[in-house]
Scaffold this active site. Structure first.
Site, PDB file in Angstrom:
ATOM      1  N   ASP A  73      42.153   5.305  -2.840  1.00 16.91           N
ATOM      2  CA  ASP A  73      40.943   4.555  -3.196  1.00 16.91           C
ATOM      3  C   ASP A  73      40.920   3.171  -2.561  1.00 16.91           C
ATOM      4  O   ASP A  73      41.914   2.718  -1.986  1.00 16.91           O
ATOM      5  CB  ASP A  73      40.810   4.448  -4.721  1.00 16.91           C
ATOM      6  N   ASN A 142      43.828   4.479 -19.353  1.00 21.81           N
ATOM      7  CA  ASN A 142      42.790   5.359 -19.908  1.00 21.81           C
ATOM      8  C   ASN A 142      42.896   6.778 -19.337  1.00 21.81           C
ATOM      9  O   ASN A 142      41.983   7.570 -19.487  1.00 21.81           O
ATOM     10  CB  ASN A 142      41.394   4.778 -19.623  1.00 21.81           C
ATOM     11  N   HIS A 144      43.048   7.633 -16.165  1.00 24.59           N
ATOM     12  CA  HIS A 144      42.411   7.882 -14.864  1.00 24.59           C
ATOM     13  C   HIS A 144      43.448   8.197 -13.786  1.00 24.59           C
ATOM     14  O   HIS A 144      44.611   7.808 -13.887  1.00 24.59           O
ATOM     15  CB  HIS A 144      41.478   6.730 -14.446  1.00 24.59           C
ATOM     16  N   GLU A 149      37.483   7.735 -13.522  1.00 16.51           N
ATOM     17  CA  GLU A 149      37.525   7.267 -14.897  1.00 16.51           C
ATOM     18  C   GLU A 149      37.213   8.422 -15.864  1.00 16.51           C
ATOM     19  O   GLU A 149      36.703   9.471 -15.440  1.00 16.51           O
ATOM     20  CB  GLU A 149      36.494   6.143 -15.064  1.00 16.51           C
TER      21      GLU A 149
HETATM   22  P1  PGA Z   1      49.439   0.589 -12.103  1.00 19.28           P
HETATM   23  O1  PGA Z   1      48.060   1.335 -11.907  1.00 19.28           O
HETATM   24  O2  PGA Z   1      50.453   1.348 -11.328  1.00 19.28           O
HETATM   25  O3  PGA Z   1      49.212  -0.791 -11.555  1.00 19.28           O
HETATM   26  O4  PGA Z   1      49.729   0.594 -13.576  1.00 19.28           O
HETATM   27  C1  PGA Z   1      47.995   2.712 -12.066  1.00 19.28           C
HETATM   28  C2  PGA Z   1      46.561   3.164 -12.088  1.00 19.28           C
HETATM   29  O5  PGA Z   1      45.696   2.447 -12.626  1.00 19.28           O
HETATM   30  O6  PGA Z   1      46.292   4.265 -11.599  1.00 19.28           O
END
Ligand code: PGA
Length: 245
Positions: A73, A142, A144, A149
């Site tokens: 992304d 959450n 995702h 999302e």
């Molecule tokens: P993080 O993000 O590794 O910074 O916790 C993971 C994500 O949001 O997919």
């Protein structure tokens, strides 16, 4: 799908990096399949994995000459040289340290004039590369995956997505103020992730425990996008002790 748990963050990274190093080392390019295709995430969780890949490259254990990458992304509206862009993150954490050919690096273009056309071309490029062999991923608090999302349909390909307040808040730690966090992103879809031959989801720390519980123990639901991987034969949730409830 399986859940693999370790005591520490370091052991999680050793395992995930070890699996990727093994795949890179044993990959034999052919005319039909010239590249091992890796799907790559950004975020805090994969950083120790990238450190180990760079270390393995520096030790002469692996080369990225036959590796093609597709990042998951990118924020809409950030230029590649913006320090919070995922282009910048990948250069800093992996690409500038190893021998990958720049033309084999693919990252969604958050500055594309025609984002829907870009998304279609990105999806096509993954297919033309023969699909993703190993998709490494983090997981959001959450549930995702990439920026898919909750309530994103499982059959979505690469698309533009608005970010939820929870994600904007989680990512605000990297920006001066919350208003600076982009509110939209280009993300590979849940279908893109599900189509990968192998998916390794990393989860470390107590903030991920509820998402891991929902993803691995509750019924499959669009409320927790990562739960779709319960139906993927070669998906692994690789967790430290703190991320397992
Ligand atoms: P993080 O993000 O590794 O910074 O916790 C993971 C994500 O949001 O997919």
């Amino acid at each position: 799908m399986k859940v693999i748990s370790f005591e520490t963050v370091s052991e999680v990274a050793d395992y995930a990096a070890g699996e990727m190093i093994k795949a890179i080392k044993t990959f034999v390019p052919t005319e039909a399949k010239p590249y091992l295709v890796l799907g790559l995430p950004t975020g805090s969780t994969p950083i120790p994995v990238y450190e180990r890949l760079v270390q393995a490259y520096n030790n002469g254990d692996i080369s990225f000459k036959n590796v093609k990458t597709f990042n998951m992304d990118e924020y809409v509206g950030l230029t590649p040289d913006h320090p919070q862009s995922y282009h910048y993150f990948m250069q800093e954490n992996l690409f500038k340290h190893v021998d990958i050919h720049p033309e084999n690096i693919n990252i969604p273009d958050g500055m594309a004039d025609d984002i829907p056309a870009f998304c279609r071309a990105y999806e096509m490029a993954i297919q033309n590369a023969g699909g993703i062999d190993i998709q490494l991923a983090g997981i959001g608090e959450n549930g995702h995956l990439a920026f898919n999302e909750p309530n994103t349909p499982f059959d979505m390909p690469t698309h533009e997505q608005g970010l939820t307040q929870s994600t904007i808040q989680a990512n605000a730690r990297f920006f001066d103020k919350i208003e600076d966090v982009p509110t939209r992103a280009v993300t590979i879809g849940l279908k893109t992730i599900f189509d990968a031959r192998r998916v390794i989801v990393l989860a470390t720390g107590p903030k991920k425990a509820e998402a891991i519980r929902l993803a691995t123990q509750a019924p499959v639901s669009v409320n927790c996008p990562a739960s779709m991987l319960q139906n993927h034969e070669y998906a692994e949730f690789v967790c430290d002790k703190a991320a397992i409830k």
